[in-house]
Design a protein around this motif. Structure first.
Motif, mmCIF file in Angstrom:
data_model
loop_
_atom_site.group_PDB
_atom_site.id
_atom_site.type_symbol
_atom_site.label_atom_id
_atom_site.label_comp_id
_atom_site.label_asym_id
_atom_site.label_seq_id
_atom_site.Cartn_x
_atom_site.Cartn_y
_atom_site.Cartn_z
ATOM 1 N N ILE A 21 -10.224 -3.324 6.756
ATOM 2 C CA ILE A 21 -9.877 -2.011 6.230
ATOM 3 C C ILE A 21 -10.760 -1.007 6.944
ATOM 4 C CG2 ILE A 21 -9.822 -0.558 4.174
ATOM 5 C CD1 ILE A 21 -7.911 -2.842 3.861
ATOM 6 N N VAL A 22 -10.137 -0.055 7.658
ATOM 7 C CA VAL A 22 -10.925 0.920 8.395
ATOM 8 C C VAL A 22 -10.977 2.273 7.685
ATOM 9 C CG1 VAL A 22 -10.646 -0.156 10.648
ATOM 10 C CG2 VAL A 22 -8.960 1.484 9.874
ATOM 11 N N SER A 23 -10.032 2.541 6.785
ATOM 12 C CA SER A 23 -10.036 3.791 6.023
ATOM 13 C C SER A 23 -11.160 3.740 5.001
ATOM 14 C CB SER A 23 -8.719 3.985 5.273
ATOM 15 O OG SER A 23 -7.635 3.877 6.125
ATOM 16 N N ARG A 24 -11.723 4.890 4.709
ATOM 17 C CA ARG A 24 -12.784 4.931 3.713
ATOM 18 C C ARG A 24 -12.251 5.226 2.316
ATOM 19 N NH1 ARG A 24 -18.129 7.294 6.551
ATOM 20 N NH2 ARG A 24 -17.949 5.992 8.386
ATOM 21 N N LYS A 25 -11.172 6.018 2.252
ATOM 22 C CA LYS A 25 -10.609 6.388 0.958
ATOM 23 C C LYS A 25 -9.257 5.723 0.755
ATOM 24 C CE LYS A 25 -10.553 10.586 -0.526
ATOM 25 N NZ LYS A 25 -10.409 12.047 -0.594
ATOM 26 N N PRO A 26 -9.048 5.122 -0.418
ATOM 27 C CA PRO A 26 -7.722 4.549 -0.684
ATOM 28 C C PRO A 26 -6.691 5.662 -0.860
ATOM 29 C CG PRO A 26 -9.133 4.329 -2.617
ATOM 30 C CD PRO A 26 -9.976 4.887 -1.514
ATOM 31 N N ARG A 50 -0.995 5.352 -8.518
ATOM 32 C CA ARG A 50 -1.362 6.605 -7.852
ATOM 33 C C ARG A 50 -0.970 6.516 -6.391
ATOM 34 N NH1 ARG A 50 -5.955 8.097 -5.032
ATOM 35 N NH2 ARG A 50 -7.013 6.203 -5.624
ATOM 36 N N GLY A 51 -0.478 7.633 -5.842
ATOM 37 C CA GLY A 51 -0.223 7.724 -4.412
ATOM 38 C C GLY A 51 1.175 7.303 -3.996
ATOM 39 N N VAL A 52 1.348 7.232 -2.689
ATOM 40 C CA VAL A 52 2.595 6.813 -2.061
ATOM 41 C C VAL A 52 2.260 5.580 -1.223
ATOM 42 C CG1 VAL A 52 4.468 7.462 -0.505
ATOM 43 C CG2 VAL A 52 3.409 9.196 -1.958
ATOM 44 N N ILE A 53 3.077 4.533 -1.340
ATOM 45 C CA ILE A 53 2.818 3.284 -0.627
ATOM 46 C C ILE A 53 3.974 3.001 0.322
ATOM 47 C CG2 ILE A 53 2.403 0.813 -0.861
ATOM 48 C CD1 ILE A 53 1.315 1.394 -3.675
ATOM 49 N N GLN A 106 -4.264 3.207 4.054
ATOM 50 C CA GLN A 106 -3.402 3.482 5.204
ATOM 51 C C GLN A 106 -3.881 2.622 6.371
ATOM 52 O OE1 GLN A 106 -3.411 7.642 5.880
ATOM 53 N NE2 GLN A 106 -1.470 7.629 6.922
ATOM 54 N N SER A 107 -2.929 2.146 7.192
ATOM 55 C CA SER A 107 -3.332 1.282 8.302
ATOM 56 C C SER A 107 -3.800 2.068 9.496
ATOM 57 C CB SER A 107 -2.198 0.361 8.719
ATOM 58 O OG SER A 107 -0.961 0.956 8.641
#
Length: 107
Positions: A21-26, A50-53, A106-107
């Motif tokens: 996982i390279v993103s810091r925030k989900p 929460r959010g969009v997947i 996010q990838s």
């Protein structure tokens, strides 16, 4: 890898390499209601909290896995949003359990 080896539990490429996982925030959260293993893939059924997947995003439980496909009402969809009940079909194994809330990156 051939169909028969996947069907009968052969190792996949994602089993040997660790997904990072390279993103810091989900970008979202997914609450797991059921966990299935279908045709060698882990499938998580639950609700988007929460959010969009989107397919291609990564979900993190005890381990991380890539979302291969998303289904809603037994039909493939391009994305899911807050409150949607969906199935996430994964490449890899998260070792998630019923009742877990997983972070999506996010990838």
């Amino acid at each position: 890898m051939g169909f028969l080896s996947r069907l009968f539990g052969g190792k996949k490429e994602t089993d040997t390499e660790e997904i990072q996982i390279v993103s810091r925030k989900p970008v979202g959260k997914f609450h797991v209601e059921k966990v299935f293993h279908i045709m060698g893939r882990e499938t998580l059924v639950g609700t988007v909290e929460r959010g969009v997947i989107y397919p291609g995003y990564k979900v993190k439980g005890k381990k991380a896995a890539v979302i291969y496909r998303i289904e809603k009402g037994r039909k493939a969809v391009d994305f899911v949003v807050d409150g949607d009940k969906a199935a996430l079909i994964l490449e890899g194994i998260t070792k998630a359990e019923e009742g877990d809330t997983l972070e999506v990156y996010q990838s």
